[in-house]
Design a protein around this motif. Structure first.
Motif, PDB file in Angstrom:
ATOM      1  N   LEU A 199       0.822  -1.212   0.000  1.00  0.00           N
ATOM      2  CA  LEU A 199       0.000   0.000   0.000  1.00  0.00           C
ATOM      3  C   LEU A 199       0.857   1.263   0.000  1.00  0.00           C
ATOM      4  O   LEU A 199       0.409   2.318  -0.475  1.00  0.00           O
ATOM      5  CB  LEU A 199      -0.932  -0.009   1.221  1.00  0.00           C
ATOM      6  N   GLU A 200       2.069   1.157   0.515  1.00  0.00           N
ATOM      7  CA  GLU A 200       2.964   2.303   0.524  1.00  0.00           C
ATOM      8  C   GLU A 200       3.485   2.637  -0.874  1.00  0.00           C
ATOM      9  O   GLU A 200       3.943   3.753  -1.110  1.00  0.00           O
ATOM     10  CB  GLU A 200       4.146   2.038   1.465  1.00  0.00           C
ATOM     11  N   ARG A 201       3.430   1.664  -1.791  1.00  0.00           N
ATOM     12  CA  ARG A 201       3.857   1.921  -3.172  1.00  0.00           C
ATOM     13  C   ARG A 201       2.698   2.566  -3.928  1.00  0.00           C
ATOM     14  O   ARG A 201       1.538   2.127  -3.839  1.00  0.00           O
ATOM     15  CB  ARG A 201       4.251   0.626  -3.891  1.00  0.00           C
ATOM     16  N   ASP A 202       2.982   3.614  -4.697  1.00  0.00           N
ATOM     17  CA  ASP A 202       1.926   4.334  -5.407  1.00  0.00           C
ATOM     18  C   ASP A 202       1.131   3.418  -6.328  1.00  0.00           C
ATOM     19  O   ASP A 202      -0.094   3.548  -6.446  1.00  0.00           O
ATOM     20  CB  ASP A 202       2.535   5.484  -6.222  1.00  0.00           C
ATOM     21  N   ARG A 203       1.829   2.496  -6.981  1.00  0.00           N
ATOM     22  CA  ARG A 203       1.143   1.639  -7.954  1.00  0.00           C
ATOM     23  C   ARG A 203       0.992   0.210  -7.436  1.00  0.00           C
ATOM     24  O   ARG A 203       0.706  -0.706  -8.203  1.00  0.00           O
ATOM     25  CB  ARG A 203       1.930   1.618  -9.264  1.00  0.00           C
ATOM     26  N   GLY A 204       1.172   0.015  -6.139  1.00  0.00           N
ATOM     27  CA  GLY A 204       1.136  -1.332  -5.587  1.00  0.00           C
ATOM     28  C   GLY A 204      -0.171  -2.052  -5.858  1.00  0.00           C
ATOM     29  O   GLY A 204      -0.184  -3.163  -6.400  1.00  0.00           O
ATOM     30  N   VAL A 205      -1.291  -1.421  -5.485  1.00  0.00           N
ATOM     31  CA  VAL A 205      -2.594  -2.058  -5.684  1.00  0.00           C
ATOM     32  C   VAL A 205      -2.904  -2.205  -7.166  1.00  0.00           C
ATOM     33  O   VAL A 205      -3.516  -3.185  -7.602  1.00  0.00           O
ATOM     34  CB  VAL A 205      -3.696  -1.245  -4.971  1.00  0.00           C
ATOM     35  N   LYS A 206      -2.446  -1.239  -7.958  1.00  0.00           N
ATOM     36  CA  LYS A 206      -2.700  -1.285  -9.401  1.00  0.00           C
ATOM     37  C   LYS A 206      -2.066  -2.535 -10.022  1.00  0.00           C
ATOM     38  O   LYS A 206      -2.649  -3.174 -10.904  1.00  0.00           O
ATOM     39  CB  LYS A 206      -2.155  -0.021 -10.045  1.00  0.00           C
ATOM     40  N   PHE A 207      -0.860  -2.894  -9.573  1.00  0.00           N
ATOM     41  CA  PHE A 207      -0.206  -4.109 -10.078  1.00  0.00           C
ATOM     42  C   PHE A 207      -1.019  -5.351  -9.702  1.00  0.00           C
ATOM     43  O   PHE A 207      -1.177  -6.278 -10.520  1.00  0.00           O
ATOM     44  CB  PHE A 207       1.210  -4.232  -9.516  1.00  0.00           C
ATOM     45  N   LEU A 208      -1.568  -5.375  -8.484  1.00  0.00           N
ATOM     46  CA  LEU A 208      -2.350  -6.534  -8.068  1.00  0.00           C
ATOM     47  C   LEU A 208      -3.639  -6.641  -8.879  1.00  0.00           C
ATOM     48  O   LEU A 208      -4.042  -7.743  -9.291  1.00  0.00           O
ATOM     49  CB  LEU A 208      -2.688  -6.432  -6.576  1.00  0.00           C
ATOM     50  N   LEU A 209      -4.269  -5.511  -9.119  1.00  0.00           N
ATOM     51  CA  LEU A 209      -5.486  -5.527  -9.933  1.00  0.00           C
ATOM     52  C   LEU A 209      -5.170  -5.909 -11.383  1.00  0.00           C
ATOM     53  O   LEU A 209      -6.014  -6.477 -12.081  1.00  0.00           O
ATOM     54  CB  LEU A 209      -6.164  -4.163  -9.877  1.00  0.00           C
TER      55      LEU A 209
END
Length: 718
Positions: A626-636
């Motif tokens: 969650l601390e990475r700006d695109r972290g959730v985007k990569f998972l999605l």
């Protein structure tokens, strides 16, 4: 050459010299003189002679080394040995002596030459020239016996004597006398056989002796009945002289020398091409002869030595490997041969030749090879023999394996020398290229063998250790570790980790890095890491810096294998900590792993998704994402894939993020919703037919919608 016995001479124990009185109060010079006097006594038993030779060997060896030299002032002991005494010692090298005496005398002569230096070489040269100059059968036999015994000890010295002007040409004239001595022929051939180790000697033999060698092998009467009656009447049937009927040992030795001349070709010097005698007996014919000799006890060692050279040629390899009876005979000979014997080394060398593959060349190396071919005045670059290609080599390896070689190699490895163990590893390494027999190799003890040999090789023997590790890696790629290391098996899974990790580093012995060992080591480590933390934690502790570096490799296959290894390591808390302990390096590693979910390679994306699915079970890892700006985007992004496997990994990751405890979970819900998670999960449900994907995506979507409704309700109340 016979191996010396295991007894060790101790100069402080009088019983070690039973033929002498108590010498403990005598000087080293007196002890040496008494031993020399004993050696000059005629009619002694071989056992007494060997004991005295051993005693002299120890005195000379100790005296020539600073760490063992006596502190009592004395003249060098080698100075007590004059030309006559050197002749006495060399006399024990006569082929008519027992093999045991010759073996001990060789060690004594070696110790003397090492201690005496130039003086010893001078005495040896005087002896050789004197005996050859006398030109009697007995003198020839002794001179040639000495040369063949001492050649491996001082090759440069004997090569100089061998190549002295007129010596080799005279051999032809000697051998072409009407009356011949079996012993002279045998002594000559033993000398030629050993001299083939020297390139210049080998060319001289080829130039002057080929015709005679072929006459021995081929142009002989099959029995006394084929010899003209007038000549047969003159023959001495039971003496040392006989007509043109050559003895079996003589024929066999001649065949071995011919094989060496053909197996190790050398470019002739300019202007000498026409003078060198062509070899007309083919290597295939010689190999047939060696095969037939293998079944006879008296010729087994000679036949195996010949096969070790003949089997270098592709046609001979193919012929030998297709003969099941021959392979069984060869492996049986290896099983019965004493450890560290010439027979053992020759049999192993033959098996190495039969199983070897052509080296894999890079494009640059191929271009260099072509340029060398042009530089050697070839009209066009000559390609490798078709019989040496991988398909033929694989068939030969299968034939050798099916003949039962692995159990024999396992037994041999328990007592083999370093040199022979290197050959054993080469055979196992070649066999391990064939994936379908790796499991059976492991069952027959190949893994245990390789781990033992790895521990025997010195740490500075990098090439041997890397080959051993590479063979181990190949076998462990396709073998269930639980079958090799589990149950009652005494092998520990951790014993295989260090050898495999060795391959992750650059090979200092080669100019161009070969990534195949790296790749196969990663696959083997991945397999080990599929077991439990007993394997995972040592890998993490010992190799994680190298694994982390390989994660950024320019080679897509290496990167994929590294991510797959990390995926399995994430089953351990120690592995999770490397990505989620809150440190800056851990954050950077998480960033790289997330980015790899967007790799062009499907398998790499799948492995990265699997690693993240395990990591997100920990709230500290979720927080790092969650601390990475695109972290959730990569998972999605994983949820948007067409692959059911990737969708499942993505759905698990999102579900773990949404259900993380406390503030981390609340933050996760917000970020997933803000990144369009509801629509992505709905898309998953439309595209997937996999029950696990559907159940996980439904649970995640329900969590998002419930939270959204809860948030909406709270806003309306407020």
């Amino acid at each position: 050459m016979a191996s010396p016995p295991n007894e060790v001479f101790d100069s402080s124990v009088p019983a070690s010299l039973p033929s002498f009185p108590d010498h403990r109060n005598e000087s080293l010079e007196d002890q040496t003189l008494l031993i020399l006097a004993g050696l000059m006594e005629p009619g002694k038993e071989d056992e007494d002679t060997c004991r005295e030779l051993d005693a002299l060997t120890k005195l000379l060896s100790d005296d020539s080394a600073e760490e063992t030299r006596s502190s009592v002032p004395h003249s060098p002991l080698y100075q007590l040995i004059d030309a006559d005494l050197v002749e006495t010692i060399l006399g024990f090298l006569d082929m008519r002596q027992s093999p045991t005496v010759r073996g001990h005398a060789t060690l004594t002569t070696s110790a003397y030459l090492k201690a005496a230096g130039d003086q010893g070489v001078e005495y040896l040269s005087q002896f050789f020239y004197s005996r050859v100059g006398k030109a009697t059968y007995d003198d020839f036999i002794l001179a040639f016996s000495v040369a063949s015994s001492i050649f491996p000890v001082v090759p440069d010295v004997i090569a100089t004597l061998f190549l002295s002007e007129g010596f080799i040409p005279s051999l032809g004239a000697l051998m072409k006398r009407k009356w011949k001595s079996k012993k002279v022929e045998q002594a000559t051939l033993e000398m030629l056989n050993v001299a083939c180790m020297n390139a210049a000697c080998r060319e001289a033999i080829k130039k002057y002796c080929t015709e005679w060698l072929e006459e021995i092998v081929n142009d002989i009467p099959s029995s006394h009945a084929d010899v003209p009656p007038a000549d047969r009447a003159m023959a001495v049937e039971d003496g040392s002289i006989q007509q043109r009927i050559h003895s079996e040992p003589v024929r066999n030795l001649a065949a071995v020398v011919l094989a060496k001349l053909q197996a190790v070709p050398a470019a002739p010097a300019a202007g000498t091409e026409e003078r060198i005698q062509p070899v007309t007996t083919s290597m295939e014919e010689l190999s047939d002869m060696f095969k037939n000799m293998l079944s006879t006890d008296t010729s087994q060692q000679t036949s195996i030595e010949g096969l070790a050279y003949a089997s270098l040629q592709p046609k001979v390899k193919e012929k030998l490997a297709s003969d099941k009876d021959f392979l069984k005979n060869l492996i049986n000979a290896l099983a019965e041969a004493p450890a560290k014997s010439p027979t053992t080394y020759g049999a192993l060398t033959t098996l190495v030749n039969l199983t070897s593959y052509m080296p894999t060349l890079s494009e640059e190396q191929k271009r260099i090879s072509q340029l060398k071919a042009y530089a050697n005045a070839s009209k066009s670059p000559s390609g490798p023999d078709p019989l040496s290609d991988d398909d033929h080599a694989t068939k030969r390896c299968l034939a050798v394996f099916e003949a039962g070689v692995i159990p024999v190699l396992v037994t041999h490895s328990q007592h083999g020398s370093t040199a022979s163990l290197g050959l054993v590893v080469s055979i196992i390494f070649s066999l391990s290229r064939t994936a379908k027999i790796r499991g059976m190799m492991a069952q027959q003890g190949a893994v245990r063998l390789l781990l033992h040999v790895y521990s025997v090789f010195a740490s500075d023997n990098v090439a041997a250790r890397r080959t051993t590790s590479h063979a181990l890696a190949r076998i462990l790629i396709t073998t269930n570790p639980l079958y090799v290391f589990g149950g009652s098996n005494p092998l520990s899974v951790t014993s295989a980790i260090r050898p495999l990790i060795l391959l992750l580093s650059d090979d200092p012995t080669v100019e161009h890095r070969d990534l195949l060992p790296v790749f196969e080591s990663l696959l083997a480590l991945t397999n080990l890491a599929s077991t439990d933390d007993t394997a995972r934690n040592p890998i993490i502790r010992l190799a994680f810096p190298q694994i982390e570096e390989l994660l950024l490799s320019n080679n897509a296959m290496v990167t994929r294998a590294t991510v797959e290894l990390i995926c399995n390591l994430m089953q351990s808390p120690e592995g999770v900590a490397k990505f989620a302990d809150g440190s800056k390096p851990a954050s950077q590693r998480m960033h790289i792993l997330l980015a790899l979910t967007d790799s062009e390679d499907l398998a790499t994306r799948r492995a990265a998704g699997g690693a993240l699915a395990s990591l997100t079970e920990w709230d500290t890892a979720v927080n790092a994402i969650l601390e990475r700006d695109r972290g959730v985007k990569f998972l999605l992004g994983l949820c948007k894939e067409d692959s059911e496997e990737l969708m499942h990994r993505g759905a698990v990751c999102i579900s773990n993020v949404l259900t993380a405890p406390g503030k981390v979970g609340e933050w996760g819900v917000k970020k997933v919703r803000d990144e369009g998670g509801v629509d992505v999960l709905k898309g998953c449900l439309k595209r997937s037919r996999n029950q696990e994907v559907l159940e996980t995506a439904v649970a995640a979507l329900k969590k998002l919608l419930e939270d959204e409704l809860s948030s909406t309700g709270q806003k309306q109340i407020s």
